[in-house]
Design an enzyme around this catalytic site. Structure first.
Site, PDB file in Angstrom:
ATOM      1  N   GLY A  11      19.960  -1.212  48.146  1.00  0.00           N
ATOM      2  CA  GLY A  11      20.574  -0.503  47.034  1.00  0.00           C
ATOM      3  C   GLY A  11      19.931  -0.704  45.677  1.00  0.00           C
ATOM      4  O   GLY A  11      20.606  -0.578  44.656  1.00  0.00           O
ATOM      5  N   ASN A  13      17.790   1.231  44.051  1.00  0.00           N
ATOM      6  CA  ASN A  13      17.871   2.469  43.266  1.00  0.00           C
ATOM      7  C   ASN A  13      19.306   2.753  42.846  1.00  0.00           C
ATOM      8  O   ASN A  13      19.547   3.281  41.760  1.00  0.00           O
ATOM      9  CB  ASN A  13      17.297   3.645  44.059  1.00  0.00           C
ATOM     10  CG  ASN A  13      15.823   3.861  43.808  1.00  0.00           C
ATOM     11  OD1 ASN A  13      15.403   4.002  42.671  1.00  0.00           O
ATOM     12  ND2 ASN A  13      15.030   3.868  44.872  1.00  0.00           N
ATOM     13  N   ARG A  64      26.490  14.095  64.772  1.00  0.00           N
ATOM     14  CA  ARG A  64      26.056  14.145  63.366  1.00  0.00           C
ATOM     15  C   ARG A  64      27.029  14.969  62.540  1.00  0.00           C
ATOM     16  O   ARG A  64      27.360  14.609  61.413  1.00  0.00           O
ATOM     17  CB  ARG A  64      24.659  14.743  63.263  1.00  0.00           C
ATOM     18  CG  ARG A  64      24.183  14.891  61.808  1.00  0.00           C
ATOM     19  CD  ARG A  64      22.872  15.598  61.696  1.00  0.00           C
ATOM     20  NE  ARG A  64      21.812  14.809  62.303  1.00  0.00           N
ATOM     21  CZ  ARG A  64      20.555  15.237  62.412  1.00  0.00           C
ATOM     22  NH1 ARG A  64      20.225  16.431  61.969  1.00  0.00           N
ATOM     23  NH2 ARG A  64      19.642  14.480  62.963  1.00  0.00           N
ATOM     24  N   LEU A  92      21.104  14.389  56.964  1.00  0.00           N
ATOM     25  CA  LEU A  92      22.341  15.169  56.893  1.00  0.00           C
ATOM     26  C   LEU A  92      22.104  16.566  57.450  1.00  0.00           C
ATOM     27  O   LEU A  92      21.037  17.149  57.268  1.00  0.00           O
ATOM     28  CB  LEU A  92      22.839  15.237  55.454  1.00  0.00           C
ATOM     29  CG  LEU A  92      23.193  13.872  54.829  1.00  0.00           C
ATOM     30  CD1 LEU A  92      23.409  14.012  53.337  1.00  0.00           C
ATOM     31  CD2 LEU A  92      24.418  13.267  55.505  1.00  0.00           C
ATOM     32  N   HIS A 108      12.250  10.086  47.098  1.00  0.00           N
ATOM     33  CA  HIS A 108      11.375   9.895  48.252  1.00  0.00           C
ATOM     34  C   HIS A 108      10.104   9.191  47.785  1.00  0.00           C
ATOM     35  O   HIS A 108       9.521   9.567  46.770  1.00  0.00           O
ATOM     36  CB  HIS A 108      11.029  11.258  48.872  1.00  0.00           C
ATOM     37  CG  HIS A 108      10.169  11.139  50.091  1.00  0.00           C
ATOM     38  ND1 HIS A 108      10.655  10.671  51.296  1.00  0.00           N
ATOM     39  CD2 HIS A 108       8.861  11.406  50.292  1.00  0.00           C
ATOM     40  CE1 HIS A 108       9.666  10.671  52.187  1.00  0.00           C
ATOM     41  NE2 HIS A 108       8.574  11.110  51.600  1.00  0.00           N
ATOM     42  N   GLU A 142      15.707  21.414  54.661  1.00  0.00           N
ATOM     43  CA  GLU A 142      14.436  20.919  55.188  1.00  0.00           C
ATOM     44  C   GLU A 142      14.204  19.495  54.709  1.00  0.00           C
ATOM     45  O   GLU A 142      14.436  19.171  53.543  1.00  0.00           O
ATOM     46  CB  GLU A 142      13.289  21.825  54.736  1.00  0.00           C
ATOM     47  CG  GLU A 142      13.443  23.271  55.151  1.00  0.00           C
ATOM     48  CD  GLU A 142      13.632  23.451  56.649  1.00  0.00           C
ATOM     49  OE1 GLU A 142      12.936  22.769  57.424  1.00  0.00           O
ATOM     50  OE2 GLU A 142      14.484  24.260  57.051  1.00  0.00           O
TER      51      GLU A 142
END
Length: 197
Positions: A11, A13, A64, A92, A108, A142
């Site tokens: 954690g 960030n 999911r 997700l 990312h 995506e």
């Protein structure tokens, strides 16, 4: 505006985002830190910062979609307006992402569109790249795609390992993620952008 932060690990960030909100550098309140892993170290850090926490353990759901629904219900119960993925190691589904479209951000550890997915630092070194970095982007269906809000670049040094490179990139992540969140919130609120320093 209330922000929910999704984590799976330490954690760091998340801490950078919460600190920026609590210091008034981001026009929002940290409403919730949610982890899919009960043992995530970031949960204790969030509690220490006075932020409510929730665990939605992905192993407790049959699919999911069921997990996504559990996450969504928890975010809504805490009246979250904007979601930040901060080291959240679950993909997700399209329905979940679509529901939060425009109001979900991710960071990312690469200079997207390069190196989507995992092992980004090792891949950059193996490719002989001269620089690496991090990207904050809006989440779309995506993987590691979507409009880019901010990027930071760091040089790849001779003798770098994935770990040494990751440590330098992480410092930049902590800098740009709060800035990008502030920008996204200001856009949503119709506020002018922060003047350059």
């Amino acid at each position: 505006m209330k922000v929910g932060i999704l984590i799976s690990g330490g954690g760091s960030n998340m801490v950078a985002l919460v600190n920026a909100m609590q210091a008034g550098r981001v026009p929002a309140t940290p409403a919730l830190v949610l982890s899919n892993r009960p043992g995530a170290a970031g949960l204790a850090k969030a509690r220490a910062l006075g932020v409510p926490v929730a665990i939605v353990d992905h192993t407790a759901f049959p699919s999911r979609r069921a997990f996504d629904s559990g996450v969504h219900r928890t975010l809504r119960a805490h009246h979250v307006d904007m979601v930040c993925l901060a080291g959240f190691m679950r993909i997700l589904g399209r329905r979940m992402v679509g529901t939060w479209q425009g109001n979900m951000l991710n960071i990312h550890p690469s200079l997207l569109p390069k190196y989507r997915g995992l092992n980004t630092h090792a891949r950059a070194i193996e490719a002989g790249d001269t620089e690496a970095g991090a990207t904050v982007h809006r989440v779309t269906a995506e993987l590691d795609d979507g409009p880019i809000l901010a990027q930071a670049r760091v040089p790849i040094l001779s003798g770098d390992t994935p770990d040494t490179l990751a440590a330098r990139v992480l410092k930049e992540e902590h800098r740009i993620y709060p800035q990008a969140l502030a920008q996204a919130l200001r856009e949503r609120l119709g506020m002018p952008p922060e003047p350059p320093i």
